[in-house]
Design a protein around this motif. Structure first.
Motif, PDB file in Angstrom:
ATOM      1  N   ALA A  24       0.832  -1.205   0.000  1.00 34.61           N
ATOM      2  CA  ALA A  24       0.000   0.000   0.000  1.00 34.61           C
ATOM      3  C   ALA A  24       0.871   1.261   0.000  1.00 34.61           C
ATOM      4  O   ALA A  24       0.576   2.228  -0.726  1.00 34.61           O
ATOM      5  N   LEU A  25       1.953   1.264   0.787  1.00 30.14           N
ATOM      6  CA  LEU A  25       2.842   2.425   0.841  1.00 30.14           C
ATOM      7  C   LEU A  25       3.498   2.683  -0.510  1.00 30.14           C
ATOM      8  O   LEU A  25       3.666   3.839  -0.926  1.00 30.14           O
ATOM      9  N   TYR A  26       3.864   1.626  -1.196  1.00 30.79           N
ATOM     10  CA  TYR A  26       4.477   1.778  -2.523  1.00 30.79           C
ATOM     11  C   TYR A  26       3.478   2.398  -3.492  1.00 30.79           C
ATOM     12  O   TYR A  26       3.831   3.307  -4.261  1.00 30.79           O
ATOM     13  N   VAL A  27       2.234   1.927  -3.450  1.00 25.13           N
ATOM     14  CA  VAL A  27       1.191   2.476  -4.330  1.00 25.13           C
ATOM     15  C   VAL A  27       0.940   3.948  -4.019  1.00 25.13           C
ATOM     16  O   VAL A  27       0.786   4.772  -4.926  1.00 25.13           O
ATOM     17  N   VAL A  28       0.917   4.295  -2.724  1.00 24.03           N
ATOM     18  CA  VAL A  28       0.756   5.697  -2.332  1.00 24.03           C
ATOM     19  C   VAL A  28       1.925   6.527  -2.858  1.00 24.03           C
ATOM     20  O   VAL A  28       1.737   7.650  -3.362  1.00 24.03           O
ATOM     21  N   GLY A  29       3.143   5.973  -2.766  1.00 16.21           N
ATOM     22  CA  GLY A  29       4.316   6.663  -3.294  1.00 16.21           C
ATOM     23  C   GLY A  29       4.217   6.892  -4.794  1.00 16.21           C
ATOM     24  O   GLY A  29       4.596   7.957  -5.295  1.00 16.21           O
ATOM     25  N   VAL A  30       3.676   5.927  -5.495  1.00 22.48           N
ATOM     26  CA  VAL A  30       3.492   6.069  -6.940  1.00 22.48           C
ATOM     27  C   VAL A  30       2.508   7.190  -7.248  1.00 22.48           C
ATOM     28  O   VAL A  30       2.718   7.995  -8.170  1.00 22.48           O
ATOM     29  N   ARG A  31       1.428   7.273  -6.498  1.00 20.73           N
ATOM     30  CA  ARG A  31       0.428   8.327  -6.707  1.00 20.73           C
ATOM     31  C   ARG A  31       1.036   9.713  -6.463  1.00 20.73           C
ATOM     32  O   ARG A  31       0.771  10.655  -7.211  1.00 20.73           O
ATOM     33  N   ILE A  32       1.854   9.823  -5.422  1.00 25.29           N
ATOM     34  CA  ILE A  32       2.521  11.102  -5.139  1.00 25.29           C
ATOM     35  C   ILE A  32       3.492  11.454  -6.265  1.00 25.29           C
ATOM     36  O   ILE A  32       3.555  12.607  -6.727  1.00 25.29           O
ATOM     37  N   SER A  33       4.267  10.456  -6.717  1.00 25.39           N
ATOM     38  CA  SER A  33       5.240  10.679  -7.785  1.00 25.39           C
ATOM     39  C   SER A  33       4.555  11.087  -9.091  1.00 25.39           C
ATOM     40  O   SER A  33       5.032  11.985  -9.800  1.00 25.39           O
ATOM     41  N   ASN A  34       3.435  10.435  -9.408  1.00 29.85           N
ATOM     42  CA  ASN A  34       2.745  10.718 -10.663  1.00 29.85           C
ATOM     43  C   ASN A  34       2.201  12.144 -10.727  1.00 29.85           C
ATOM     44  O   ASN A  34       2.005  12.701 -11.814  1.00 29.85           O
ATOM     45  N   LYS A  35       1.927  12.733  -9.562  1.00 29.19           N
ATOM     46  CA  LYS A  35       1.415  14.110  -9.536  1.00 29.19           C
ATOM     47  C   LYS A  35       2.513  15.126  -9.844  1.00 29.19           C
ATOM     48  O   LYS A  35       2.229  16.241 -10.291  1.00 29.19           O
ATOM     49  N   LYS A  36       3.765  14.738  -9.591  1.00 31.89           N
ATOM     50  CA  LYS A  36       4.881  15.675  -9.768  1.00 31.89           C
ATOM     51  C   LYS A  36       5.734  15.368 -10.993  1.00 31.89           C
ATOM     52  O   LYS A  36       6.355  16.263 -11.559  1.00 31.89           O
ATOM     53  N   TYR A  37       5.754  14.102 -11.393  1.00 30.36           N
ATOM     54  CA  TYR A  37       6.610  13.704 -12.495  1.00 30.36           C
ATOM     55  C   TYR A  37       5.806  12.872 -13.504  1.00 30.36           C
ATOM     56  O   TYR A  37       4.584  12.784 -13.405  1.00 30.36           O
ATOM     57  N   SER A  38       6.514  12.274 -14.448  1.00 30.65           N
ATOM     58  CA  SER A  38       5.846  11.420 -15.435  1.00 30.65           C
ATOM     59  C   SER A  38       5.332  10.151 -14.761  1.00 30.65           C
ATOM     60  O   SER A  38       5.710   9.831 -13.624  1.00 30.65           O
ATOM     61  N   GLN A  39       4.490   9.419 -15.461  1.00 31.77           N
ATOM     62  CA  GLN A  39       3.868   8.223 -14.903  1.00 31.77           C
ATOM     63  C   GLN A  39       4.910   7.173 -14.514  1.00 31.77           C
ATOM     64  O   GLN A  39       5.792   6.846 -15.304  1.00 31.77           O
ATOM     65  N   TRP A  40       4.792   6.687 -13.287  1.00 26.29           N
ATOM     66  CA  TRP A  40       5.683   5.624 -12.812  1.00 26.29           C
ATOM     67  C   TRP A  40       5.316   4.329 -13.524  1.00 26.29           C
ATOM     68  O   TRP A  40       4.138   3.992 -13.631  1.00 26.29           O
ATOM     69  N   PRO A  41       6.304   3.580 -14.034  1.00 28.62           N
ATOM     70  CA  PRO A  41       5.994   2.347 -14.778  1.00 28.62           C
ATOM     71  C   PRO A  41       5.161   1.366 -13.960  1.00 28.62           C
ATOM     72  O   PRO A  41       5.504   1.048 -12.819  1.00 28.62           O
TER      73      PRO A  41
END
Length: 260
Positions: A24-41
Motif C-alpha cells: 500500500a505504501l508503494y502504491v501511495v508513493g506512486v500516486r505522489i510521484s505521478n502528480k509531480k513527475y511522469s507516470q511511474w511504470p
C-alpha cells in the motif's frame, strides 16, 4: 489450544498486515510521484508486489510453517527470502521512488545517509557479497541452523540478515537505484561469478554434509533445491547485468555519433 498458538496467531497477523502495508505504501508513493513527475511504470508496481509476496511466503503461511521441520521447505523459503524477493524489490527501484516523493531538503538528507562511510562500506559489492554468502556458510556449516530453531529472536535475526544481505548484494550489482559509487561492469561481473561459485559449492557441501539435525535425504533434496533454484535466479541477475551494460554502451555510442 496450547499457550503458543495465540502468540503465533498475533505474530502472523502482524506480519500479514506489515506486508499489505508495504504494498500500500508503494502504491501511495506512486500516486505522489505521478502528480509531480511522469507516470511511474506499472510493471515496477507489479515487481514490488511480487517481491513482497515472495518475502511474505517465506515468513507466513504453509511454507514458513513447514520450514521449521522440513529442510526442503526451509530451502524454498531461503530462495524466496534471500534471492528472488530481493531481486524483484531491487527491480522495482524503491529508492528512486522515495526520492520522487520527498522534498528537496528531505532528499538531500537521504542522500547524505547513502553517502556516509558505513553505507558505502556495506554496499560495496565485495562487502555485500561476503555478508551475503559468508552468512550462509556460517548458517549451514556450523550448528547455527539447529540452534536458531530454539530461539525466536535468533530465528528472526537470521532471517532479517538473509533478506537484507540478499537485497544489498543484488542492489550493489545491478545498480538500478541511485548509488553513491558505481563500479565497472567487469568488477561487478567478477564479484557475481565468485558469489555464484560460492553458492554452488555451498549447495554441494550441504548435499554431502547435512547440517546438524537434518536427515541425509532431506539435506540432499534441500541442496538440490538450493543449487538449481539459485542458478535460475543467478541467471536472471546475469541477464540484467549484461542488459545494463549493452544499453549503456549503446547510449554512449549514440552520444558519440552526435559529435561526428
Amino acid at each position: 489450544m496450547s499457550h503458543h498458538e495465540p502468540v503465533h496467531w498475533i505474530w502472523t497477523t502482524f506480519e500479514s498486515l506489515l506486508f499489505i502495508s508495504l504494498i500500500a505504501l508503494y502504491v501511495v508513493g506512486v500516486r505522489i510521484s505521478n502528480k509531480k513527475y511522469s507516470q511511474w511504470p506499472f510493471y515496477r508496481i507489479v515487481l514490488w508486489s511480487l517481491g513482497v509476496v515472495c518475502i511474505a511466503l517465506s515468513l507466513v503461511g504453509p511454507i514458513a510453517v513447514r520450514a521449521h521441520t522440513s529442510f526442503q521447505a526451509h530451502m524454498i523459503a531461503h530462495l524466496l527470502l534471500g534471492m528472488l524477493g530481493p531481486l524483484l524489490l531491487v527491480f522495482s527501484a524503491p529508492i528512486t521512488l522515495l526520492f520522487k516523493c520527498l522534498t528537496i531538503q528531505q532528499a538531500r538528507g537521504v542522500s547524505r545517509i547513502l553517502k556516509c562511510r558505513y553505507v558505502q562500506f556495506v554496499t560495496h559489492p565485495i562487502t555485500a557479497g561476503v555478508l551475503n554468502m559468508g552468512g550462509l556458510w556460517v548458517l549451514y556449516s556450523t550448528s547455527l541452523y539447529c540452534t536458531m530453531h530454539t530461539s525466536i529472536f535468533l530465528y528472526s535475526f537470521i532471517h532479517f540478515h538473509v533478506f537484507l544481505a540478499g537485497y544489498v548484494f543484488t542492489a550493489s550489482l545491478i545498480s538500478i537505484d541511485p548509488s553513491p559509487h558505481r563500479f565497472s561492469f567487469t568488477y561487478r561481473s567478477i564479484v557475481l561469478v565468485l558469489a555464484m561459485a560460492s553458492h554452488s559449492i555451498l549447495s554441494k557441501w550441504i548435499y554431502a554434509n547435512p547440517p546438524q539435525g537434518i536427515a541425509k535425504v532431506d539435506a540432499e533434496m534441500g541442496g538440490a533445491i538450493m543449487y538449481y533454484g539459485g542458478d535460475f535466479i543467478d541467471l536472471v541477475l546475469v541477464i540484467a547485468l549484461c542488459t545494463q551494460y549493452f544499453k549503456r554502451n549503446r547510449f554512449s555510442a549514440r552520444k558519440n555519433l552526435q559529435y561526428l
